[in-house]
Scaffold this active site. Structure first.
Site, PDB file in Angstrom:
ATOM      1  N   TYR A 144       1.089  56.642  59.720  1.00 36.47           N
ATOM      2  CA  TYR A 144       1.102  58.103  59.856  1.00 36.47           C
ATOM      3  C   TYR A 144       0.616  58.547  61.233  1.00 36.47           C
ATOM      4  O   TYR A 144       1.088  59.544  61.764  1.00 36.47           O
ATOM      5  CB  TYR A 144       0.184  58.743  58.801  1.00 36.47           C
ATOM      6  CG  TYR A 144       0.871  59.077  57.510  1.00 36.47           C
ATOM      7  CD1 TYR A 144       1.388  58.074  56.703  1.00 36.47           C
ATOM      8  CD2 TYR A 144       0.979  60.396  57.077  1.00 36.47           C
ATOM      9  CE1 TYR A 144       1.997  58.376  55.503  1.00 36.47           C
ATOM     10  CE2 TYR A 144       1.582  60.712  55.880  1.00 36.47           C
ATOM     11  CZ  TYR A 144       2.098  59.697  55.104  1.00 36.47           C
ATOM     12  OH  TYR A 144       2.706  59.996  53.918  1.00 36.47           O
ATOM     13  N   LYS A 193       0.345  44.790  51.623  1.00 35.18           N
ATOM     14  CA  LYS A 193       1.549  43.954  51.773  1.00 35.18           C
ATOM     15  C   LYS A 193       1.154  42.811  52.710  1.00 35.18           C
ATOM     16  O   LYS A 193       1.740  42.609  53.785  1.00 35.18           O
ATOM     17  CB  LYS A 193       2.693  44.826  52.329  1.00 35.18           C
ATOM     18  CG  LYS A 193       4.058  44.150  52.341  1.00 35.18           C
ATOM     19  CD  LYS A 193       4.682  43.980  50.974  1.00 35.18           C
ATOM     20  CE  LYS A 193       5.963  43.167  51.069  1.00 35.18           C
ATOM     21  NZ  LYS A 193       6.485  42.754  49.750  1.00 35.18           N
ATOM     22  N   ASP A 225       4.620  46.041  46.118  1.00 41.15           N
ATOM     23  CA  ASP A 225       5.818  46.045  45.256  1.00 41.15           C
ATOM     24  C   ASP A 225       5.419  45.747  43.806  1.00 41.15           C
ATOM     25  O   ASP A 225       5.857  46.414  42.868  1.00 41.15           O
ATOM     26  CB  ASP A 225       6.904  45.078  45.767  1.00 41.15           C
ATOM     27  CG  ASP A 225       6.376  43.725  46.216  1.00 41.15           C
ATOM     28  OD1 ASP A 225       5.151  43.515  46.190  1.00 41.15           O
ATOM     29  OD2 ASP A 225       7.201  42.866  46.594  1.00 41.15           O
ATOM     30  N   ASP A 249       0.578  57.312  49.599  1.00 37.86           N
ATOM     31  CA  ASP A 249       1.474  58.468  49.477  1.00 37.86           C
ATOM     32  C   ASP A 249       2.535  58.188  48.417  1.00 37.86           C
ATOM     33  O   ASP A 249       2.792  59.005  47.530  1.00 37.86           O
ATOM     34  CB  ASP A 249       2.128  58.742  50.835  1.00 37.86           C
ATOM     35  CG  ASP A 249       3.113  59.898  50.758  1.00 37.86           C
ATOM     36  OD1 ASP A 249       2.748  60.940  50.203  1.00 37.86           O
ATOM     37  OD2 ASP A 249       4.258  59.743  51.240  1.00 37.86           O
ATOM     38  N   ASP A 253       2.766  59.579  43.998  1.00 43.19           N
ATOM     39  CA  ASP A 253       3.844  60.348  43.352  1.00 43.19           C
ATOM     40  C   ASP A 253       4.332  59.623  42.097  1.00 43.19           C
ATOM     41  O   ASP A 253       4.602  60.246  41.064  1.00 43.19           O
ATOM     42  CB  ASP A 253       5.038  60.544  44.304  1.00 43.19           C
ATOM     43  CG  ASP A 253       4.891  61.777  45.190  1.00 43.19           C
ATOM     44  OD1 ASP A 253       3.734  62.154  45.474  1.00 43.19           O
ATOM     45  OD2 ASP A 253       5.918  62.355  45.609  1.00 43.19           O
TER      46      ASP A 253
HETATM   47  C1  IPM Z   1       1.046  64.245  50.549  1.00 44.32           C
HETATM   48  C2  IPM Z   1       2.276  64.740  51.274  1.00 44.32           C
HETATM   49  C3  IPM Z   1       2.026  64.669  52.767  1.00 44.32           C
HETATM   50  C4  IPM Z   1       1.797  63.223  53.140  1.00 44.32           C
HETATM   51  C5  IPM Z   1       3.146  65.286  53.650  1.00 44.32           C
HETATM   52  C6  IPM Z   1       3.437  66.708  53.253  1.00 44.32           C
HETATM   53  C7  IPM Z   1       2.822  65.190  55.105  1.00 44.32           C
HETATM   54  O1  IPM Z   1       3.390  64.018  50.879  1.00 44.32           O
HETATM   55  O2  IPM Z   1      -0.038  64.812  50.783  1.00 44.32           O
HETATM   56  O3  IPM Z   1       1.169  63.314  49.771  1.00 44.32           O
HETATM   57  O4  IPM Z   1       2.765  62.466  53.347  1.00 44.32           O
HETATM   58  O5  IPM Z   1       0.632  62.821  53.236  1.00 44.32           O
HETATM   59 MG    MG Z   2       3.032  62.691  49.242  1.00 45.63          MG
END
Ligand code: IPM
Ligand code: MG
Length: 373
Positions: A144, A193, A225, A249, A253
């Site tokens: 990042y 990884k 993975d 990240d 999700d």
């Molecule tokens: C998160 C989001 C952010 C990230 C984006 C919006 C930059 O996806 O906070 O998970 O990738 O960190």
């Molecule tokens: Mg995110």
């Protein structure tokens, strides 16, 4: 109980951000009124909304405002209107800038199912049951924050993104994860990884070294993975997942989807203990839902209760809000994204109004019968 005076910076941002933040601020306001705290909310422009007004996603005034407050509540940022801007001018650059400027290197994402919502998980009940873990994501390094470069045009074009970590960056986040685990079920799963990446090899060595200071915690290493698969197969095996910025990240999700909806999961981003921490739902700005009064406010509301607990130490207040939410869910009230066939689907603002009514109900009850009865 002593009255608290606190300032909270509110960054509504874009898309559904302002709607869900409004709900969270209302509940924090109710909490302040009932428990006689003094919460001073200060709103600042951020993300795409700030690009429109000030030409930059992170105006100086917003950064200074955040620094001067005790905690920060953020909605969401981004949207199609800004997608064609160069990376460094987009709303996302504002969020990364804020993380960098405030030194927010810890990102905590609790993955917890509300009891009434077991049925909306995409996993079968027997697989999802017992799922309760926290993702500790490193937030200030990795790919990042390395060089991002694009060169050339057409079929001659190339691009690169540089991932880097120092041992001390890994060490400080690892310590945080071990401390979290010490207060939970004493198990850390470190995800990397290390069979391919140099940063991951350093990650694994450093985490293993740090773990020697925490003999009561069991440490396990998984490749990313395999971790992605294990989260789906047996989520109940996890207690604290420790991982880098990019893997965190992605895995968060996935894990949020297991809890039923990404709209439910809060997060905390924190740096040094004496600096303001930032709280935000992990969902994005959901432009297609914006302005329709349908977005689930629970990610923002749970971000507010995380704020009460982690930044202000107000456990009872947080619990008061969360149990009102659970009762509203028990009664079958839902927003669209977390509805089941038997649910009563409400607009987002109606759903929040039900939670507020439920908060009030519990007070009447406690006045009559004593708190907690
Ligand atoms: C998160 C989001 C952010 C990230 C984006 C919006 C930059 O996806 O906070 O998970 O990738 O960190
Ligand atoms: Mg995110």
């Amino acid at each position: 109980m002593s009255k608290m005076r606190k300032t909270i910076a509110v960054l509504p941002g874009d898309g559904v951000g302002p709607e869900v933040t409004r709900a969270a601020v209302q509940l924090l306001g109710d909490c302040a009124a009932v428990f006689e705290h003094d919460f001073d909310f200060r709103e600042f422009a951020f993300g795409g909304a700030a690009i429109e007004r000030f030409g930059t996603p992170l105006p100086e005034e917003t950064l200074a405002g955040c620094r001067s407050c005790d905690a920060i509540l953020l909605g969401a940022i981004g949207g199609p209107g800004w997608d064609s801007l160069p990376l460094e001018q987009r709303p996302e650059a504002g969020l990364l800038g804020l993380r960098k400027q405030l030194g927010l290197y810890i990102n905590l994402r609790p993955i917890q199912l509300r009891p009434a919502l077991q049925g909306i998980s995409p996993l079968r009940r027997d697989r999802i049951s017992g799922c309760d873990f926290e993702i500790v994501r490193e937030l200030a390094g990795d790919i990042y924050f390395g060089v991002h470069e694009q060169r050339g045009e057409g079929s001659d074009a190339s691009a690169r993104d540089v991932a880097s970590y120092t041992a001390s960056e890994i060490e400080r986040i690892a310590r945080y994860a071990f401390e979290r685990a010490a207060a939970r079920n004493r198990h850390v799963t470190s995800v990397d990884k290390a069979n391919v990446l140099a940063t991951s090899a350093l990650w694994r060595n450093t985490v293993t070294r740090v773990s020697r200071d925490y003999p009561e915690i069991t440490l396990e290493h998984l490749y990313v993975d395999n971790a992605a698969m294990q989260i789906l197969l047996r989520p109940a095996q996890f207690d604290v997942i420790l991982t880098g910025n990019l893997f965190g990240d992605i895995l968060s999700d996935e894990a949020a989807a297991l809890a039923g909806s990404i709209g439910l999961i809060p997060s905390m981003s924190r740096g040094a203990a004496n600096q303001p921490a930032l709280y935000e739902p992990i969902h994005g700005s959901a432009p297609s839902l914006a302005g329709k009064d349908v977005a689930c406010p629970l990610g923002a509301i749970f971000s507010a209760t995380l704020l009460l607990r982690e930044s202000f130490g107000l456990d009872i207040e947080a619990q008061w809000i969360e149990s009102a939410v659970d009762r509203v869910l028990d009664h079958g009230y839902r927003t669209m994204d977390i509805a089941e066939s038997v649910s009563r689907v409400l607009r987002s603002s109606e759903f929040t109004a039900h939670i507020r009514a439920e908060l009030h109900e519990s007070l009447v009850h406690s006045e009559r019968y004593g708190w907690g009865v």
